[in-house]
Enzyme design. Structure first.
Site, short mmCIF file in Angstrom:
data_model
loop_
_atom_site.label_atom_id
_atom_site.label_comp_id
_atom_site.label_asym_id
_atom_site.label_seq_id
_atom_site.Cartn_x
_atom_site.Cartn_y
_atom_site.Cartn_z
N LYS A 109 71.96 71.70 -2.51
CA LYS A 109 71.02 72.31 -1.54
C LYS A 109 71.53 72.16 -0.11
CE LYS A 109 67.56 71.18 1.00
NZ LYS A 109 67.66 72.12 2.12
N CYS B 244 77.83 62.36 12.50
CA CYS B 244 77.12 61.14 12.08
C CYS B 244 77.82 59.90 12.63
CB CYS B 244 77.05 61.07 10.58
SG CYS B 244 78.64 61.36 9.81
N GLU C 101 69.64 56.92 17.15
CA GLU C 101 70.60 58.02 17.03
C GLU C 101 70.03 59.27 17.72
OE1 GLU C 101 71.07 59.97 13.19
OE2 GLU C 101 73.24 59.98 13.49
P1 NAP Z 1 67.82 65.58 7.39
O1 NAP Z 1 66.68 66.12 8.17
O2 NAP Z 1 67.67 64.27 6.75
O3 NAP Z 1 68.16 66.69 6.33
C1 NAP Z 1 69.25 66.58 5.42
C2 NAP Z 1 68.97 67.39 4.19
O4 NAP Z 1 67.87 66.81 3.48
C3 NAP Z 1 68.56 68.84 4.47
O5 NAP Z 1 69.14 69.65 3.47
C4 NAP Z 1 67.06 68.78 4.34
O6 NAP Z 1 66.48 69.98 4.02
C5 NAP Z 1 66.87 67.79 3.21
N1 NAP Z 1 65.56 67.15 3.16
C6 NAP Z 1 64.62 67.05 4.13
N2 NAP Z 1 63.55 66.34 3.68
C7 NAP Z 1 63.82 65.99 2.41
C8 NAP Z 1 63.11 65.22 1.42
N3 NAP Z 1 61.92 64.68 1.65
N4 NAP Z 1 63.71 65.03 0.22
C9 NAP Z 1 64.93 65.54 -0.04
N5 NAP Z 1 65.64 66.28 0.85
C10 NAP Z 1 65.10 66.49 2.07
O7 NAP Z 1 69.12 65.46 8.27
P2 NAP Z 1 69.73 66.55 9.22
O8 NAP Z 1 68.89 66.57 10.46
O9 NAP Z 1 69.97 67.82 8.48
O10 NAP Z 1 71.17 65.94 9.53
C11 NAP Z 1 71.41 65.04 10.55
C12 NAP Z 1 71.51 63.64 10.02
O11 NAP Z 1 72.52 63.53 9.04
C13 NAP Z 1 71.91 62.64 11.08
O12 NAP Z 1 71.10 61.49 11.00
C14 NAP Z 1 73.35 62.29 10.73
O13 NAP Z 1 73.78 61.05 11.19
C15 NAP Z 1 73.34 62.39 9.27
N6 NAP Z 1 74.68 62.59 8.74
C16 NAP Z 1 75.29 61.55 8.08
C17 NAP Z 1 76.57 61.69 7.57
C18 NAP Z 1 77.25 60.57 6.86
O14 NAP Z 1 78.24 60.82 6.19
N7 NAP Z 1 76.77 59.35 6.95
C19 NAP Z 1 77.22 62.92 7.70
C20 NAP Z 1 76.58 63.96 8.36
C21 NAP Z 1 75.30 63.78 8.86
P3 NAP Z 1 65.91 70.95 5.15
O15 NAP Z 1 67.11 71.64 5.69
O16 NAP Z 1 64.99 71.84 4.47
O17 NAP Z 1 65.22 70.07 6.17
#
Ligand code: NAP
Ligand code: MG
Length: 487
Positions: free
Chosen positions: A192, A300, A397
């Protein structure tokens, strides 16, 4: 203002150099890719994905609900049981190699679509995201028939059906990080993508289809809101791999607790970039800029907390401000652009809120006087000086081009400060002394520590976090482990 104009009037003004969009094809409307077919969402609902650089709609994308997720998981289970888990590793590798080669052939198209949908600069998507994504498939294709060497004297079995959920900051690359090791080890997948960046994953689905993968091995299901949760909660999923925010990661951890599902979490970060007085200062300044300003700080492992040894702080800050004055913020399709568009209006608002918090906390702010397009979501590179360890902008963050600067005198002091965060994804150390690098790499509680460089990636190197940055590793030999059962 006068200073910026002076700079622009001298050596910094480039003629526009726009990457062409004439060679790409984006459909007006995308359905779900399930069981090797494009199927309509059962709700009949679609949502729009826009170009954050100009707010224009790029396409409509299907919004999957629980029923669609169930269909995708059933397709993945059937493909797992009947085909993919029975195939030899060498046969699986052929498919993965073919996919990697076809992605290379379409590299330009993938890069342009990534830039349009995510707002990241074409320089980044063309030179980093797409080549690295291809390399991940090449690398893991190489392991598919060598798993007995990866895990000597063990019987290696796939886990089953993997549910994979990815964020918007590296859409295609995160898809590759997830898919490549899962497929190489014999698992089937439901992936997804994030709400704001589904298009390269859908393009990838077209390539997967053309590559002739058996139906159901890879299913790509778009949606927002509760789509990800439906995948996490599906009873017939054996493993969840999630990259995204720490808040959602914690929800997923709770949702999967006691279910027997394997789980890996790659979450947020607040990484320290540490400059010692014997560092090559000009390279370090480039490293700082690369670590937090390129890719809009949507990384990230961004080096979002800068620590500079006190006796070179004035010099580093002066050079950094000078460099920031020459950064171009604007159209991500322009090859001269250093800082493209913030991924979404929501994310821009979040960043702007943090900038207000920083000001209210009494930190000194510096932003260069750069021109910003009137349409689209943009944020100038931002520096906060005179911050305290307890400030919100130092602890949380921000996920934007915002850097805090602190100074230090001794090695012990900077280790203590750098580790004083709930996160532990990455760190950077800039020094001339090898012994100091070794000392810090053992003491910094971070999954990756770069020495005299920053934000460098390779498919052979494991990546992942300590503490609230998550657990499990992606990349390298380590990246196979979450997708196998060893007997
Ligand atoms: P996010 O809001 O957590 O969303 C990530 C994914 O999870 C999206 O596909 C989102 O769908 C989905 N999602 C949202 N709520 C969910 C739930 N309750 N259950 C399951 N899936 C759910 O994060 P983001 O804002 O897209 O990305 C930014 C974050 O990612 C930052 O904190 C960054 O540090 C982190 N990141 C970490 C890494 C690493 O390798 N450690 C790499 C890249 C990014 P929707 O699109 O529908 O909201
Ligand atoms: Mg978009």
């Amino acid at each position: 203002m006068a200073k910026k104009q002076e700079l622009q009037n001298n050596s910094w003004e480039y003629a526009p150099s726009l990457e062409s969009t004439s060679h790409i094809s984006i459909q007006k409307k995308y359905d779900l890719y399930i069981d090797g077919k494009w199927v309509k969402p059962s709700s009949g609902k679609y949502f729009k994905t826009i170009n954050p650089a100009n707010e224009e709609v790029l396409a409509e994308v299907a919004d999957a609900n629980e029923k669609d997720i169930d269909k995708a998981v059933k397709a993945a289970r059937k493909a797992y049981t009947n085909v993919w888990s029975k195939m030899t590793g060498a046969e699986r590798a052929k498919y993965i190699y073919r996919l990697a080669r076809m992605m290379q052939e379409k590299a330009r198209e993938l890069a342009v679509i990534e830039t349009l949908d995510a707002g990241k600069t074409i320089r980044e998507s063309r030179d980093v995201d797409v080549p690295l994504a291809c390399n991940h498939f090449f690398y893991y294709a190489g392991w598919a028939d060598k798993l007995e060497y990866a895990f000597p004297n063990r019987n290696v079995e796939p886990v089953g059906v993997a549910g994979q959920i990815i964020p918007w900051n590296f859409p295609l690359l995160m898809a590759a990080w997830k898919l490549a090791p899962a497929l190489a080890t014999g698992n089937t997948v439901v992936l997804k993508p994030a709400e704001t960046t589904p298009l390269t994953a859908l393009k990838l689905a077209e390539i997967i289809d053309e590559a002739g993968f058996p139906p159901g091995v890879i299913n790509i299901v778009t949606g927002y809101g509760d789509t990800g949760a439906a995948l996490v909660n599906h009873a017939d999923v054996d493993k969840i791999a999630f990259t995204g925010s720490t808040a959602v990661g914690k929800l997923i951890q709770q949702a999967t607790a006691g279910s027997g599902k394997k789980l890996t979490l790659e979450l947020g970060g607040k990484s320290a970039n540490i400059i010692f007085d014997d560092a090559p200062i000009d390279q370090a300044v480039e490293g700082i800029v690369n670590g937090i300003f390129f890719n809009q700080g949507h990384v990230c492992c961004a080096g979002s907390r800068l620590f500079v040894q006190e006796n070179v702080a004035d010099l580093v800050i002066r050079k950094l401000k000078q460099r920031m004055e020459s950064l171009y913020v604007g159209n991500p399709l322009d090859k001269n652009t250093d800082i493209g568009a913030i991924n979404s209006k929501k994310q821009l608002e979040t960043i702007e809120q943090y900038i207000q918090i920083g000001k209210a906390e009494g930190a000194e702010i510096f932003q260069p006087t750069c021109a910003i397009p009137s349409k689209g979501f943009y944020c100038p590179p931002t520096l906060f000086l005179d911050v305290a360890q307890s400030n919100v902008i130092v602890q949380e963050e921000i996920f934007g081009p915002v850097l805090t600067i602190q100074t230090f005198r001794t090695v012990d002091e900077v280790i203590q400060k750098a580790n004083n965060t709930p996160y532990g994804l990455a760190a950077g150390v800039w020094t001339d002394k090898g012994s100091r690098i070794f000392n810090l790499t053992t003491k910094l509680r971070a999954g990756v520590v770069w020495a005299n460089t920053y934000n460098k990636f390779d498919p052979t190197s494991p990546f992942g976090g300590y503490k609230e940055s998550g657990y499990g590793r992606e990349g390298g030999l380590h990246g196979l482990r979450p997708y196998v059962r060893l007997k």
